[in-house]
Design a protein around this motif. Structure first.
Motif, PDB file in Angstrom:
ATOM      1  N   ASP A 178      -0.435 -12.246 -21.766  1.00 63.62           N
ATOM      2  CA  ASP A 178       0.837 -12.876 -22.125  1.00 63.62           C
ATOM      3  C   ASP A 178       0.681 -14.392 -22.114  1.00 63.62           C
ATOM      4  O   ASP A 178       0.653 -15.012 -21.057  1.00 63.62           O
ATOM      5  N   GLY A 179       0.576 -14.986 -23.293  1.00 60.00           N
ATOM      6  CA  GLY A 179       0.409 -16.435 -23.402  1.00 60.00           C
ATOM      7  C   GLY A 179       1.612 -17.220 -22.935  1.00 60.00           C
ATOM      8  O   GLY A 179       1.487 -18.384 -22.569  1.00 60.00           O
ATOM      9  N   LYS A 180       2.790 -16.594 -22.910  1.00 59.78           N
ATOM     10  CA  LYS A 180       3.979 -17.295 -22.412  1.00 59.78           C
ATOM     11  C   LYS A 180       3.860 -17.591 -20.925  1.00 59.78           C
ATOM     12  O   LYS A 180       4.478 -18.529 -20.431  1.00 59.78           O
ATOM     13  N   ALA A 181       3.081 -16.799 -20.218  1.00 59.38           N
ATOM     14  CA  ALA A 181       2.908 -16.988 -18.779  1.00 59.38           C
ATOM     15  C   ALA A 181       1.916 -18.102 -18.460  1.00 59.38           C
ATOM     16  O   ALA A 181       1.767 -18.491 -17.307  1.00 59.38           O
ATOM     17  N   VAL A 182       1.242 -18.620 -19.476  1.00 60.00           N
ATOM     18  CA  VAL A 182       0.222 -19.651 -19.267  1.00 60.00           C
ATOM     19  C   VAL A 182       0.866 -21.030 -19.426  1.00 60.00           C
ATOM     20  O   VAL A 182       1.181 -21.453 -20.542  1.00 60.00           O
ATOM     21  N   THR A 183       1.048 -21.699 -18.311  1.00 58.80           N
ATOM     22  CA  THR A 183       1.639 -23.038 -18.333  1.00 58.80           C
ATOM     23  C   THR A 183       0.629 -24.113 -17.944  1.00 58.80           C
ATOM     24  O   THR A 183       0.861 -25.287 -18.174  1.00 58.80           O
ATOM     25  N   ASP A 184      -0.477 -23.687 -17.327  1.00 62.16           N
ATOM     26  CA  ASP A 184      -1.539 -24.594 -16.910  1.00 62.16           C
ATOM     27  C   ASP A 184      -2.782 -23.753 -16.620  1.00 62.16           C
ATOM     28  O   ASP A 184      -2.760 -22.535 -16.790  1.00 62.16           O
ATOM     29  N   GLU A 185      -3.841 -24.403 -16.173  1.00 63.17           N
ATOM     30  CA  GLU A 185      -5.082 -23.671 -15.937  1.00 63.17           C
ATOM     31  C   GLU A 185      -4.940 -22.594 -14.853  1.00 63.17           C
ATOM     32  O   GLU A 185      -5.351 -21.450 -15.081  1.00 63.17           O
ATOM     33  N   PRO A 186      -4.374 -22.900 -13.685  1.00 59.46           N
ATOM     34  CA  PRO A 186      -4.231 -21.834 -12.677  1.00 59.46           C
ATOM     35  C   PRO A 186      -3.408 -20.644 -13.172  1.00 59.46           C
ATOM     36  O   PRO A 186      -3.744 -19.493 -12.879  1.00 59.46           O
ATOM     37  N   SER A 187      -2.352 -20.910 -13.933  1.00 59.82           N
ATOM     38  CA  SER A 187      -1.534 -19.792 -14.418  1.00 59.82           C
ATOM     39  C   SER A 187      -2.282 -18.948 -15.451  1.00 59.82           C
ATOM     40  O   SER A 187      -2.021 -17.755 -15.588  1.00 59.82           O
TER      41      SER A 187
END
Length: 103
Positions: free
Chosen positions: A11-20
């Motif tokens: 889910d790319g929506k959950a990716v807000t930065d590297e750790p996420s």
């Protein structure tokens, strides 16, 4: 007839930065304790085995455009060029034998 590769959905929506990204990837791959790396080197190690699925598999990256906009830190690349963290992730996955479908 060749055996079909397992598919996982990120889910790319959950990716807000590297750790996420690593949190979302661990979740998508159903990795033990949700861990599937915390940086590019650790990701490469996980892809070699022992931390969840091993290639070959297909990663379907939903909303990858949103993730691309967030993973913009520049890293050195061959030839004195640079590449985004997003592109570096794709390189690590590809080098390990993961088929990535960006959607």
């Amino acid at each position: 007839m060749p055996e079909r590769q397992p598919e996982y959905h990120l889910d790319g929506k959950a990716v807000t930065d590297e750790p996420s990204f690593y949190t979302a990837l661990g979740h998508a791959l159903r990795a033990p304790d949700g861990y599937y790396g915390s940086n590019l080197d650790a990701l490469a190690d996980c892809l070699r085995g022992g931390f969840g699925p091993e290639p070959p598999f297909t990663l379907i990256w939903q909303d990858s455009t949103q993730a691309r906009r967030r993973l913009t830190r520049l890293l050195p690349a061959p030839g004195g060029r640079s590449r985004s963290y997003f592109d570096a992730i794709l390189d690590v996955l590809s080098d390990a034998g993961v088929t990535v479908q960006l959607r």
